[in-house]
Design a protein around this motif. Structure first.
Motif, mmCIF file in Angstrom:
data_model
loop_
_atom_site.group_PDB
_atom_site.id
_atom_site.type_symbol
_atom_site.label_atom_id
_atom_site.label_comp_id
_atom_site.label_asym_id
_atom_site.label_seq_id
_atom_site.Cartn_x
_atom_site.Cartn_y
_atom_site.Cartn_z
ATOM 1 N N ASP A 132 -33.613 5.746 47.494
ATOM 2 C CA ASP A 132 -34.492 5.335 48.597
ATOM 3 C C ASP A 132 -34.191 6.140 49.854
ATOM 4 O OD1 ASP A 132 -35.675 3.487 46.944
ATOM 5 O OD2 ASP A 132 -34.486 1.789 47.670
ATOM 6 N N ALA A 133 -32.903 6.407 50.103
ATOM 7 C CA ALA A 133 -32.538 7.180 51.286
ATOM 8 C C ALA A 133 -33.053 8.607 51.183
ATOM 9 C CB ALA A 133 -31.019 7.172 51.466
ATOM 10 N N LEU A 134 -33.064 9.171 49.971
ATOM 11 C CA LEU A 134 -33.612 10.512 49.776
ATOM 12 C C LEU A 134 -35.095 10.555 50.131
ATOM 13 C CD1 LEU A 134 -31.916 11.740 46.480
ATOM 14 C CD2 LEU A 134 -31.895 12.926 48.691
ATOM 15 N N ARG A 135 -35.825 9.501 49.761
ATOM 16 C CA ARG A 135 -37.250 9.449 50.101
ATOM 17 C C ARG A 135 -37.438 9.423 51.615
ATOM 18 N NH1 ARG A 135 -37.308 5.242 45.973
ATOM 19 N NH2 ARG A 135 -37.976 6.144 43.970
ATOM 20 N N VAL A 136 -36.601 8.625 52.288
ATOM 21 C CA VAL A 136 -36.678 8.568 53.751
ATOM 22 C C VAL A 136 -36.364 9.925 54.357
ATOM 23 C CG1 VAL A 136 -35.645 7.547 55.818
ATOM 24 C CG2 VAL A 136 -36.131 6.098 53.837
ATOM 25 N N GLN A 137 -35.313 10.570 53.816
ATOM 26 C CA GLN A 137 -34.925 11.866 54.354
ATOM 27 C C GLN A 137 -36.007 12.918 54.112
ATOM 28 O OE1 GLN A 137 -31.295 13.884 52.761
ATOM 29 N NE2 GLN A 137 -30.567 13.681 54.870
ATOM 30 N N ALA A 138 -36.692 12.844 52.988
ATOM 31 C CA ALA A 138 -37.749 13.814 52.680
ATOM 32 C C ALA A 138 -38.913 13.722 53.662
ATOM 33 C CB ALA A 138 -38.246 13.600 51.254
ATOM 34 N N ARG A 139 -39.093 12.530 54.222
ATOM 35 C CA ARG A 139 -40.194 12.348 55.183
ATOM 36 C C ARG A 139 -39.767 12.668 56.611
ATOM 37 N NH1 ARG A 139 -40.829 7.510 52.033
ATOM 38 N NH2 ARG A 139 -39.855 6.300 53.710
ATOM 39 N N GLY A 140 -38.492 12.994 56.809
ATOM 40 C CA GLY A 140 -37.987 13.232 58.156
ATOM 41 C C GLY A 140 -38.411 14.578 58.717
ATOM 42 N N ASP A 193 -28.521 11.568 66.012
ATOM 43 C CA ASP A 193 -27.659 10.978 67.034
ATOM 44 C C ASP A 193 -26.197 11.088 66.595
ATOM 45 O OD1 ASP A 193 -26.297 9.328 68.827
ATOM 46 O OD2 ASP A 193 -27.900 7.853 68.919
ATOM 47 N N PRO A 194 -25.314 11.650 67.417
ATOM 48 C CA PRO A 194 -23.896 11.740 67.034
ATOM 49 C C PRO A 194 -23.237 10.382 66.818
ATOM 50 C CG PRO A 194 -24.207 12.382 69.331
ATOM 51 C CD PRO A 194 -25.566 12.277 68.728
ATOM 52 N N ALA A 195 -23.824 9.325 67.363
ATOM 53 C CA ALA A 195 -23.259 7.986 67.169
ATOM 54 C C ALA A 195 -23.593 7.399 65.804
ATOM 55 C CB ALA A 195 -23.748 7.042 68.266
ATOM 56 N N GLY A 196 -24.496 8.049 65.060
ATOM 57 C CA GLY A 196 -24.840 7.543 63.736
ATOM 58 C C GLY A 196 -26.253 7.011 63.680
ATOM 59 N N GLU A 197 -26.700 6.708 62.464
ATOM 60 C CA GLU A 197 -28.054 6.195 62.248
ATOM 61 C C GLU A 197 -28.183 4.776 62.812
ATOM 62 O OE1 GLU A 197 -30.749 8.119 60.738
ATOM 63 O OE2 GLU A 197 -29.174 9.374 61.605
ATOM 64 N N GLU A 198 -29.266 4.545 63.532
ATOM 65 C CA GLU A 198 -29.464 3.256 64.194
ATOM 66 C C GLU A 198 -29.421 2.098 63.210
ATOM 67 O OE1 GLU A 198 -33.086 0.982 66.538
ATOM 68 O OE2 GLU A 198 -32.798 3.123 66.892
ATOM 69 N N LYS A 199 -30.001 2.281 62.028
ATOM 70 C CA LYS A 199 -30.067 1.193 61.046
ATOM 71 C C LYS A 199 -28.671 0.798 60.576
ATOM 72 C CE LYS A 199 -32.715 -0.037 56.902
ATOM 73 N NZ LYS A 199 -33.640 0.490 55.859
ATOM 74 N N LEU A 200 -27.799 1.771 60.355
ATOM 75 C CA LEU A 200 -26.431 1.455 59.943
ATOM 76 C C LEU A 200 -25.652 0.825 61.079
ATOM 77 C CD1 LEU A 200 -24.158 1.442 57.922
ATOM 78 C CD2 LEU A 200 -23.650 3.821 58.529
ATOM 79 N N ARG A 201 -25.846 1.290 62.279
ATOM 80 C CA ARG A 201 -25.148 0.698 63.427
ATOM 81 C C ARG A 201 -25.579 -0.764 63.612
ATOM 82 N NH1 ARG A 201 -26.727 5.019 67.786
ATOM 83 N NH2 ARG A 201 -25.297 3.891 69.192
ATOM 84 N N LEU A 202 -26.847 -1.042 63.349
ATOM 85 C CA LEU A 202 -27.326 -2.427 63.400
ATOM 86 C C LEU A 202 -26.655 -3.258 62.313
ATOM 87 C CD1 LEU A 202 -29.291 -4.658 64.366
ATOM 88 C CD2 LEU A 202 -30.978 -3.723 62.755
ATOM 89 N N ALA A 203 -26.572 -2.712 61.095
ATOM 90 C CA ALA A 203 -25.944 -3.445 59.995
ATOM 91 C C ALA A 203 -24.477 -3.731 60.294
ATOM 92 C CB ALA A 203 -26.083 -2.646 58.698
ATOM 93 N N VAL A 241 -26.459 11.879 57.104
ATOM 94 C CA VAL A 241 -27.571 10.938 57.303
ATOM 95 C C VAL A 241 -27.932 10.241 56.000
ATOM 96 C CG1 VAL A 241 -30.000 10.759 57.979
ATOM 97 C CG2 VAL A 241 -28.456 12.251 59.261
ATOM 98 N N LEU A 242 -27.877 10.946 54.888
ATOM 99 C CA LEU A 242 -28.227 10.358 53.596
ATOM 100 C C LEU A 242 -27.311 9.181 53.273
ATOM 101 C CD1 LEU A 242 -29.918 10.582 50.954
ATOM 102 C CD2 LEU A 242 -28.072 12.028 50.059
ATOM 103 N N THR A 243 -25.998 9.388 53.397
ATOM 104 C CA THR A 243 -25.033 8.326 53.102
ATOM 105 C C THR A 243 -25.213 7.149 54.052
ATOM 106 O OG1 THR A 243 -23.443 9.963 52.313
ATOM 107 C CG2 THR A 243 -22.582 7.792 52.882
ATOM 108 N N GLN A 244 -25.416 7.431 55.332
ATOM 109 C CA GLN A 244 -25.557 6.354 56.305
ATOM 110 C C GLN A 244 -26.810 5.522 56.045
ATOM 111 O OE1 GLN A 244 -25.006 7.437 60.434
ATOM 112 N NE2 GLN A 244 -23.492 8.998 59.920
#
Length: 502
Positions: free
Chosen positions: A167-175, A181-191, A379-382
Motif C-alpha cells: 500500500d505504501a508503494l502505491r502511495v509513493q508511486a502517486r507522489g 520533511d526532515p521530521a518524518g512523515e506526518e501520518k507516522l508522527r500522528l500515529a 518515506v516508504l518504511t514510514q
C-alpha cells in the motif's frame, strides 16, 4: 472531600480514574498532604465497585503519588511539590545555546583537530574507535546465546507488513518525487503521538514528534546540537555504550554516575553536567526503574543547573509484573526532557525507525542538524509503519509478544532461582524488558561458570563492558528476546549439569 473525577462508559474504569487522579496530583491541583476520601466513599461517589478504587489507590501508592497513614487515611504525597514549574518562554541554558545553531559544526571542532586534518587524517578520537559499535550479535554456533537487545523476528506478522509495504508503494508511486520533511512523515508522527499519549502518558501533538533512523540517530542529533568539546555529559554506570560513544564523538567529557536499587543517584551528578542521559523505565542493563523521588530530584537538579535530560525509553512496552511508572517526560512541565523511543525492540532492529519528542525550543536546531546529516528517512518504511500502527496491527503484535516474552522470562527466573541459585542472583526489581541481569553469587567462581557455559554451548555476556568504572561485583546479562522457552530450559539445565558440585 469530593473529588471531581468522572467515568465514561464501562471500559477501563480503573484506568480512567487513575489517569485523572495522577494528572491532578502532577499538575498540583491535588496538593501534597491533601487527604483523599476512602476507597469505599470514592466508589460510591463514582458508582463503581470498591475493587476498582482499591486497584487505583494501590497503583498510586506503589508509584509514590499517595501515602497511607495508619488510622488517618490516604494522603497525596508531597514528593512532587519540588517539580520545576512550567516556563515555556524561558528554556534552560543548554537549550538556549542550542537555539543558536548546530554547534557540532562550529569551529570548536576545527580548532581542536586542525593539525591532524591538514595531514589528511581523521581526528584522533575517530582513529581509536572500533570499526563497528559493540551491538548484540548472537553466535549461531551455540545451542543457546543469551545476547541482549535481540528480538524474535519469527513471531512478527510479515504477511501483514507486506500488505502495508505494498500500500505504501502505491502511495509513493502517486507522489511528486520531492524531498520530504526532515521530521518524518506526518501520518507516522500522528500515529506515534497517539501511541505515546495512550500507552506512555506522554502528551504531544504530532508536530512535536521527530522520526529518526533508530534511537541512535536521535541521540546523535541531540549530541550534535547540544554539545561542545569539553562539555560534561552524565551517564548511568553501568549504562548503554552506544549512547556514550555518541556523546564522546562530539568531544564531550562522559562522566559515569552510579546507580543503586532506586536507579541513578542524583546526588552524585557532576555539578557542571550539561546533559544527563538516563533509562528511567528500565535501567540498562541492570533493570530497576528510577523511583518517583529520584525522578523529581532529577528534574529539580536539571532546572537548577541548566541541564537537559535525555530519557531513553527503549523497551518500555514489555512489563510483566505490576505497572510501570509513567515516563519522566510525563512529569516535565518546564521543557527539561528530550524523550527518545525506538521500534527496534518492538518490531526488529533492521527497520531502523525511532523517534524523539524534544523540548519545543530544540526543534529548529535539530531539524537543521537532520538536514545536514541525511535530509530525511525512508518515506516508504514510514508510510507502511504508520498504516501498521493506525490499523491496530502494532498493538496486536505487542500483545502477542508480551505473552511470549513473559513465558521466556519466567523460565529463565525459574532456573536462576533454582538450580543456578548458588551461582547467580537476579538483579531485582527487574519486571520489564527483554533481558535480565544477574550478579555472581557470593563465593561463586566466575572462571568455573564460564568454563561450564562453554562446555554446555551456552553464550553468556558479562556486565563488565557496560561499566565505565571497575564494577564492584561481577555479573551477566541474560537476553531472552530471541530464544525459545525450550531452548532456555535445555541450555540452563545443561549449564547446571556442567557446574562443579558444591
Amino acid at each position: 472531600m469530593d473529588l471531581h473525577v468522572t467515568v465514561s462508559g464501562q471500559r477501563d474504569l480503573a484506568g480512567q480514574i487513575y489517569r485523572q487522579l495522577r494528572e491532578r496530583i502532577v499538575e498540583g491541583r491535588l496538593a501534597g498532604g491533601t487527604r483523599l476520601p476512602s476507597t469505599r466513599e470514592l466508589a460510591q461517589q463514582l458508582g463503581v465497585s470498591r475493587k476498582t478504587t482499591l486497584d487505583v489507590f494501590e497503583r498510586l501508592l506503589a508509584e509514590g503519588y499517595l501515602i497511607a497513614r495508619r488510622g488517618s487515611g490516604t494522603f497525596v504525597a508531597d514528593t512532587l511539590e519540588r517539580l520545576p514549574a512550567r516556563s515555556p518562554g524561558h528554556p534552560n541554558a543548554q537549550i538556549r545555546a542550542a537555539q543558536e545553531g548546530c554547534r557540532a559544526l562550529s569551529d570548536g571542532h576545527d580548532r581542536r583537530d586542525r593539525h591532524d586534518q591538514r595531514d589528511g587524517n581523521a581526528p584522533p578520537w575517530w582513529q581509536t574507535q572500533p570499526e563497528a559499535l559493540a551491538l548484540p550479535r548472537p553466535d549461531p554456533r551455540l545451542a543457546c546465546d543469551f545476547a541482549g537487545g535481540v528480538t524474535d523476528k519469527s513471531r512478527f506478522p510479515f504477511d501483514v507488513w507486506r500488505r502495508c509495504i505494498t500500500d505504501a508503494l502505491r502511495v509513493q508511486a502517486r507522489g511528486t518525487g520531492a524531498y520530504r520533511d526532515p521530521a518524518g512523515e506526518e501520518k507516522l508522527r500522528l500515529a506515534v503521538s497517539r501511541y505515546l499519549a495512550f500507552n506512555r502518558a506522554v502528551a504531544s501533538n504530532w508536530d512535536d514528534v521527530i522520526v529518526t533512523q533508530g534511537a541512535q540517530q536521535a541521540l546523535a542529533l541531540l549530541a550534535r546540537v547540544l554539545l561542545r568539546p569539553g562539555d560534561i555529559v552524565a551517564v548511568e554506570d553501568p549504562g548503554y555504550p552506544p549512547a556514550r560513544e555518541a556523546f564522546a564523538s562530539c568531544g564531550a567529557n562522559v562522566v559515569p554516575v552510579p546507580v543503586d536499587d532506586d536507579g541513578l543517584i542524583v546526588d552524585k551528578l557532576p555539578k557542571r553536567a550539561r546533559v544527563i542521559y538516563v533509562t528511567p523505565s528500565h535501567q540498562f542493563p541492570l533493570g530497576m526503574p528510577l523511583s518517583l523521588a529520584r525522578r523529581v530530584a532529577l528534574l529539580e537538579w536539571a532546572q537548577t543547573h541548566g541541564a537537559l535530560v535525555i530519557e531513553d525509553d527503549y523497551d518500555c512496552e514489555f512489563r510483566f509484573e505490576g505497572r510501570s511508572l509513567e515516563p519522566l517526560k510525563s512529569l516535565d512541565n518546564a521543557g527539561l526532557v528530550a524523550y527518545v523511543g525506538t521500534f527496534s525492540k518492538t518490531m526488529f532492529p533492521e527497520l531502523r525507525v525511532g523517534y524523539m519528542v524534544p523540548p519545543a525550543a530544540l526543534k529548529g536546531a535539530l531539524m537543521r542538524s537532520r538536514q545536514t546529516a541525511d535530509c530525511h528517512g525512508c518515506v516508504l518504511t514510514q508510510t507502511a509503519l504508520a498504516d501498521f500502527m493506525l490499523n491496530g496491527h502494532f498493538a496486536r503484535h505487542l500483545r502477542r509478544m508480551h505473552q511470549t516474552y513473559a513465558a521466556r522470562r519466567e523460565t529463565l527466573l525459574k532456573h536462576l532461582r533454582g538450580p543456578l541459585a548458588a551461582w547467580l542472583e537476579p538483579v531485582m526489581p527487574n519486571t520489564a524488558g527483554l533481558h535480565l541481569a544477574a550478579r555472581l553469587a557470593a563465593g561463586a567462581d566466575e572462571t568455573a561458570l564460564l568454563a561450564a557455559a562453554r562446555a554446555a554451548s551456552v553464550g553468556l555476556h558479562a556486565l563488565a563492558p557496560f561499566h565505565l568504572e571497575t564494577p564492584l561485583q561481577q555479573g551477566f546479562l541474560f537476553g531472552y528476546g530471541a530464544v525459545e522457552v525450550e531452548q532456555i530450559d535445555a541450555a540452563l539445565t545443561s549449564l547446571a549439569a556442567h557446574l562443579p558440585r558444591a
